[in-house]
Design a protein around this motif. Structure first.
Motif, PDB file in Angstrom:
ATOM      1  N   ILE A 100       0.813  -1.214   0.000  1.00 56.12           N
ATOM      2  CA  ILE A 100       0.000   0.000   0.000  1.00 56.12           C
ATOM      3  C   ILE A 100       0.849   1.267   0.000  1.00 56.12           C
ATOM      4  O   ILE A 100       0.516   2.231  -0.695  1.00 56.12           O
ATOM      5  N   PRO A 101       1.967   1.323   0.741  1.00 52.72           N
ATOM      6  CA  PRO A 101       2.806   2.526   0.618  1.00 52.72           C
ATOM      7  C   PRO A 101       3.241   2.804  -0.817  1.00 52.72           C
ATOM      8  O   PRO A 101       3.252   3.954  -1.262  1.00 52.72           O
ATOM      9  N   GLY A 133      -9.764   3.145  -1.460  1.00 49.44           N
ATOM     10  CA  GLY A 133     -10.204   4.125  -0.479  1.00 49.44           C
ATOM     11  C   GLY A 133      -9.157   4.359   0.593  1.00 49.44           C
ATOM     12  O   GLY A 133      -8.940   5.490   1.044  1.00 49.44           O
ATOM     13  N   ALA A 134      -8.493   3.277   1.030  1.00 48.31           N
ATOM     14  CA  ALA A 134      -7.410   3.418   2.003  1.00 48.31           C
ATOM     15  C   ALA A 134      -6.226   4.146   1.386  1.00 48.31           C
ATOM     16  O   ALA A 134      -5.578   4.972   2.037  1.00 48.31           O
ATOM     17  N   VAL A 135      -5.936   3.854   0.122  1.00 53.65           N
ATOM     18  CA  VAL A 135      -4.834   4.534  -0.563  1.00 53.65           C
ATOM     19  C   VAL A 135      -5.126   6.026  -0.692  1.00 53.65           C
ATOM     20  O   VAL A 135      -4.246   6.868  -0.475  1.00 53.65           O
ATOM     21  N   ALA A 136      -6.366   6.376  -1.045  1.00 58.37           N
ATOM     22  CA  ALA A 136      -6.724   7.790  -1.163  1.00 58.37           C
ATOM     23  C   ALA A 136      -6.510   8.512   0.162  1.00 58.37           C
ATOM     24  O   ALA A 136      -5.945   9.613   0.213  1.00 58.37           O
ATOM     25  N   ALA A 137      -6.955   7.893   1.272  1.00 59.50           N
ATOM     26  CA  ALA A 137      -6.738   8.502   2.584  1.00 59.50           C
ATOM     27  C   ALA A 137      -5.256   8.567   2.913  1.00 59.50           C
ATOM     28  O   ALA A 137      -4.786   9.506   3.563  1.00 59.50           O
ATOM     29  N   GLY A 138      -4.499   7.581   2.454  1.00 57.95           N
ATOM     30  CA  GLY A 138      -3.060   7.583   2.680  1.00 57.95           C
ATOM     31  C   GLY A 138      -2.358   8.724   1.963  1.00 57.95           C
ATOM     32  O   GLY A 138      -1.383   9.282   2.466  1.00 57.95           O
ATOM     33  N   VAL A 139      -2.851   9.083   0.780  1.00 58.67           N
ATOM     34  CA  VAL A 139      -2.272  10.222   0.072  1.00 58.67           C
ATOM     35  C   VAL A 139      -2.452  11.491   0.903  1.00 58.67           C
ATOM     36  O   VAL A 139      -1.541  12.316   1.032  1.00 58.67           O
ATOM     37  N   ALA A 140      -3.628  11.647   1.515  1.00 61.36           N
ATOM     38  CA  ALA A 140      -3.877  12.828   2.349  1.00 61.36           C
ATOM     39  C   ALA A 140      -2.942  12.866   3.546  1.00 61.36           C
ATOM     40  O   ALA A 140      -2.489  13.939   3.960  1.00 61.36           O
ATOM     41  N   GLN A 141      -2.650  11.699   4.124  1.00 61.14           N
ATOM     42  CA  GLN A 141      -1.791  11.682   5.306  1.00 61.14           C
ATOM     43  C   GLN A 141      -0.326  11.861   4.954  1.00 61.14           C
ATOM     44  O   GLN A 141       0.398  12.605   5.628  1.00 61.14           O
ATOM     45  N   TRP A 142       0.140  11.189   3.908  1.00 63.93           N
ATOM     46  CA  TRP A 142       1.568  11.144   3.635  1.00 63.93           C
ATOM     47  C   TRP A 142       2.030  12.153   2.595  1.00 63.93           C
ATOM     48  O   TRP A 142       3.222  12.445   2.501  1.00 63.93           O
ATOM     49  N   VAL A 151     -11.787  11.545  -1.612  1.00 61.43           N
ATOM     50  CA  VAL A 151     -13.058  10.822  -1.517  1.00 61.43           C
ATOM     51  C   VAL A 151     -12.704   9.356  -1.304  1.00 61.43           C
ATOM     52  O   VAL A 151     -12.238   8.686  -2.230  1.00 61.43           O
ATOM     53  N   SER A 152     -12.883   8.879  -0.085  1.00 59.27           N
ATOM     54  CA  SER A 152     -12.516   7.512   0.268  1.00 59.27           C
ATOM     55  C   SER A 152     -13.781   6.684   0.421  1.00 59.27           C
ATOM     56  O   SER A 152     -14.608   6.947   1.299  1.00 59.27           O
ATOM     57  N   LEU A 153     -13.921   5.675  -0.432  1.00 59.89           N
ATOM     58  CA  LEU A 153     -15.119   4.838  -0.459  1.00 59.89           C
ATOM     59  C   LEU A 153     -14.788   3.451   0.078  1.00 59.89           C
ATOM     60  O   LEU A 153     -13.852   2.813  -0.392  1.00 59.89           O
ATOM     61  N   CYS A 154     -15.543   3.008   1.062  1.00 55.29           N
ATOM     62  CA  CYS A 154     -15.451   1.646   1.620  1.00 55.29           C
ATOM     63  C   CYS A 154     -14.012   1.232   1.895  1.00 55.29           C
ATOM     64  O   CYS A 154     -13.614   0.104   1.593  1.00 55.29           O
ATOM     65  N   GLY A 155     -13.232   2.137   2.466  1.00 56.55           N
ATOM     66  CA  GLY A 155     -11.823   1.877   2.694  1.00 56.55           C
ATOM     67  C   GLY A 155     -11.482   1.325   4.063  1.00 56.55           C
ATOM     68  O   GLY A 155     -10.319   1.056   4.346  1.00 56.55           O
ATOM     69  N   GLY A 156     -12.479   1.185   4.941  1.00 55.76           N
ATOM     70  CA  GLY A 156     -12.174   0.724   6.290  1.00 55.76           C
ATOM     71  C   GLY A 156     -11.637   1.856   7.143  1.00 55.76           C
ATOM     72  O   GLY A 156     -12.338   2.442   7.952  1.00 55.76           O
ATOM     73  N   LEU A 157     -10.363   2.165   6.983  1.00 52.95           N
ATOM     74  CA  LEU A 157      -9.686   3.340   7.543  1.00 52.95           C
ATOM     75  C   LEU A 157      -9.412   3.273   9.038  1.00 52.95           C
ATOM     76  O   LEU A 157      -8.971   4.261   9.611  1.00 52.95           O
ATOM     77  N   SER A 158      -9.603   2.132   9.676  1.00 53.72           N
ATOM     78  CA  SER A 158      -9.058   2.006  11.026  1.00 53.72           C
ATOM     79  C   SER A 158      -7.552   1.833  10.955  1.00 53.72           C
ATOM     80  O   SER A 158      -6.850   2.045  11.940  1.00 53.72           O
ATOM     81  N   GLY A 159      -7.060   1.448   9.794  1.00 50.55           N
ATOM     82  CA  GLY A 159      -5.649   1.153   9.600  1.00 50.55           C
ATOM     83  C   GLY A 159      -5.438  -0.329   9.388  1.00 50.55           C
ATOM     84  O   GLY A 159      -6.209  -1.166   9.854  1.00 50.55           O
ATOM     85  N   SER A 160      -4.379  -0.672   8.684  1.00 50.62           N
ATOM     86  CA  SER A 160      -4.180  -2.068   8.295  1.00 50.62           C
ATOM     87  C   SER A 160      -3.940  -2.982   9.489  1.00 50.62           C
ATOM     88  O   SER A 160      -4.484  -4.084   9.567  1.00 50.62           O
ATOM     89  N   ARG A 337       3.498   0.756   7.891  1.00 51.60           N
ATOM     90  CA  ARG A 337       4.040   1.852   7.104  1.00 51.60           C
ATOM     91  C   ARG A 337       3.055   2.309   6.049  1.00 51.60           C
ATOM     92  O   ARG A 337       2.698   1.574   5.153  1.00 51.60           O
ATOM     93  N   GLY A 338       2.641   3.544   6.166  1.00 53.81           N
ATOM     94  CA  GLY A 338       1.758   4.125   5.165  1.00 53.81           C
ATOM     95  C   GLY A 338       0.304   3.740   5.292  1.00 53.81           C
ATOM     96  O   GLY A 338      -0.534   4.294   4.590  1.00 53.81           O
ATOM     97  N   THR A 339      -0.011   2.803   6.189  1.00 51.15           N
ATOM     98  CA  THR A 339      -1.367   2.274   6.225  1.00 51.15           C
ATOM     99  C   THR A 339      -2.042   2.456   7.577  1.00 51.15           C
ATOM    100  O   THR A 339      -3.126   1.938   7.793  1.00 51.15           O
ATOM    101  N   GLU A 340      -1.403   3.152   8.487  1.00 53.34           N
ATOM    102  CA  GLU A 340      -2.040   3.539   9.742  1.00 53.34           C
ATOM    103  C   GLU A 340      -2.262   5.043   9.713  1.00 53.34           C
ATOM    104  O   GLU A 340      -1.419   5.794   9.214  1.00 53.34           O
TER     105      GLU A 340
END
Length: 457
Positions: A100-101, A133-142, A151-160, A337-340
């Protein structure tokens, strides 16, 4: 994470130059071909393909999506955004997979390739579904300086790490109560993934045929915060004991993309990629986890146990007394890495989840919101929910409504209550792209939170 900020990207080298070619199909008239979007395509440094569609009246906005380049043709939602003047494109997960990173970095590299070919966009938006969706949120963080919104769709987002700890909990409880001999895998999934999935499904089907088994399936599903909502049955009323249990069973093993199937196949893949087990339940008190669930959920499980003549307390003691699973600390470090997510966001973020998603379970969204609140950035986040079952089960209207909620925030600088379910449904219904099922919803607090400072024990 290695992609440089926009101000230093001018010297970036790509393996293939962007192509600007018409997207006309065979047999199209010259007039139709002239109005077709341009295709900007190439290959990134790690060999990942990318592709963007750029309308003739491009308005300066570009969306980047993890899975776009692998799609044969755009969906109705993308067609709508193109018709409104936005460019839309992205990469694939075919090279990065669970890296994912690397997929996060690729989104920025693809946007830079787009800018080199077309010109610097006025707005860069990361959008995607599931892992996307998790990758999109990861772009915002990193890469906060490289993006204007998400726009993160059905990504979970608690972290990997936390997501897979919770999946471990579900399968661990099932194993201890339905397979005490330990014949079915929990971690260390064998190469014969299909065989492991089939064996689990056979065991679960046998359990579902008895009152004892149905009660124990319900306990494991409740601990794992699975939706009591399945594609195979209507959404049950909260107190409908049999309907709720059937929903849990359907989400766990009965639907087209079963939770237990992903729990085997994706765990095998990620354990291979990161070289070890990143999940643990050392120190977890399952009786405490159960007591923290909502009263409605607990009542259903307790009633199933009573009617089966089983002791819920005894089963929780059995699970709590079982030998625990420890993580490989190096695997945890590689996996996080990159997913929390730490909640620090500096651009507007819209999330959309369907409440019956058996893969990206909806309770995870409460953890993403809690992190944003702790970081003081909750005003930049709006979370929306859809009344449907199945992984990423959205209509084109709902996807466009989520994207246009973000565009509204970027256009006006405020959310303006546009995220309220009634307004989302009213807006989506005018699009002519299918039904709209936004609803008021507050997920349960996520029961397996993890931060980068936590220790796997």
């Amino acid at each position: 994470m290695t992609i440089p900020p926009r101000s230093r990207r001018a010297g970036a080298t790509l393996l293939a130059a962007a192509l600007a070619v018409p997207a006309a199909i065979a047999g199209a008239t010259p007039a139709a071909a002239a109005e077709a979007p341009r295709v900007i395509a190439g290959v990134l440094a790690d060999s990942t393909p990318y592709r963007f569609l750029v309308p003739a009246d491009w308005n300066g906005t570009v969306f980047v999506d993890l899975d776009f380049a692998s799609q044969a043709r755009p969906g109705a939602d993308v067609e709508h955004l193109l018709d409104d003047g936005a460019a839309y494109g992205g990469t694939t997960r075919s090279v990065t997979g669970w890296n994912i990173p690397g997929a996060i970095d690729n989104q920025v590299e693809a946007l830079d390739a787009f800018a080199d070919a077309v010109g610097e966009p006025s707005r860069r938006i990361a959008m995607g579904s599931s892992m996307g969706g998790a990758v999109a949120a990861g772009v915002a963080q990193w890469h906060p300086d490289e993006i204007d919104g998400v726009v993160s769709l059905c990504g979970g987002l608690s972290g990997s790490v936390s997501q897979w700890n919770q999946k471990l909990d579900t399968v661990f409880v099932l194993s201890e109560l339905l397979d005490p001999a330990g014949t079915l895998p929990v971690i260390g999934i064998p190469a014969d993934v299909a065989g492991a999935v089939a064996a689990w499904q056979t065991s679960l089907a046998a359990a579902q045929s008895t009152p004892d088994g149905r009660a124990r399936i319900a306990l494991a599903a409740a601990i794992g915060q699975l939706p009591a909502y399945s594609q195979s049955a209507p959404r049950p009323a909260p107190g409908d004991r049999d309907g709720v249990q059937a929903g849990w069973y359907g989400a766990l093993t009965g639907d087209g993309l079963p939770y237990i199937g992903q729990g085997m196949s994706s765990r095998r893949t990620l354990e291979t990629l990161i070289g070890g087990n990143p999940s643990w339940n050392t120190g977890v008190d399952y009786a405490v986890q159960f007591q923290a669930l909502s009263p409605q959920v607990k009542r259903v499980v307790e009633r199933l146990y009573r009617e089966a003549g089983l002791s819920l307390r005894a089963d929780l003691s059995t699970v709590d007394g079982a030998e625990r699973i420890a993580a490989d600390p190096a695997a945890v470090q590689r996996f996080e890495r990159g997913t929390e997510f730490d909640g620090r966001i500096s651009v507007p973020v819209v999330t959309m989840s369907n409440i019956g998603d058996q893969i990206s379970t909806v309770a995870q969204m409460s953890e993403y919101e809690a992190e944003a609140r702790r970081a003081g950035d909750a005003d930049l986040l709006r979370q929306t929910y859809v009344d449907s079952a199945g992984h990423c089960a959205f209509t084109a209207a709902e996807r466009v409504a989520a994207a246009e909620l973000l565009l509204h925030r970027l256009d006006t600088g405020t959310w303006g209550n546009r995220d309220k379910p009634g307004r989302m449904n009213a807006h989506a219904s005018r699009l002519g792209l299918g039904e709209s099922r936004f609803l008021p919803f507050q997920p349960e607090p996520f029961n397996r939170p993890y931060t980068l400072q936590a220790s796997p024990g």
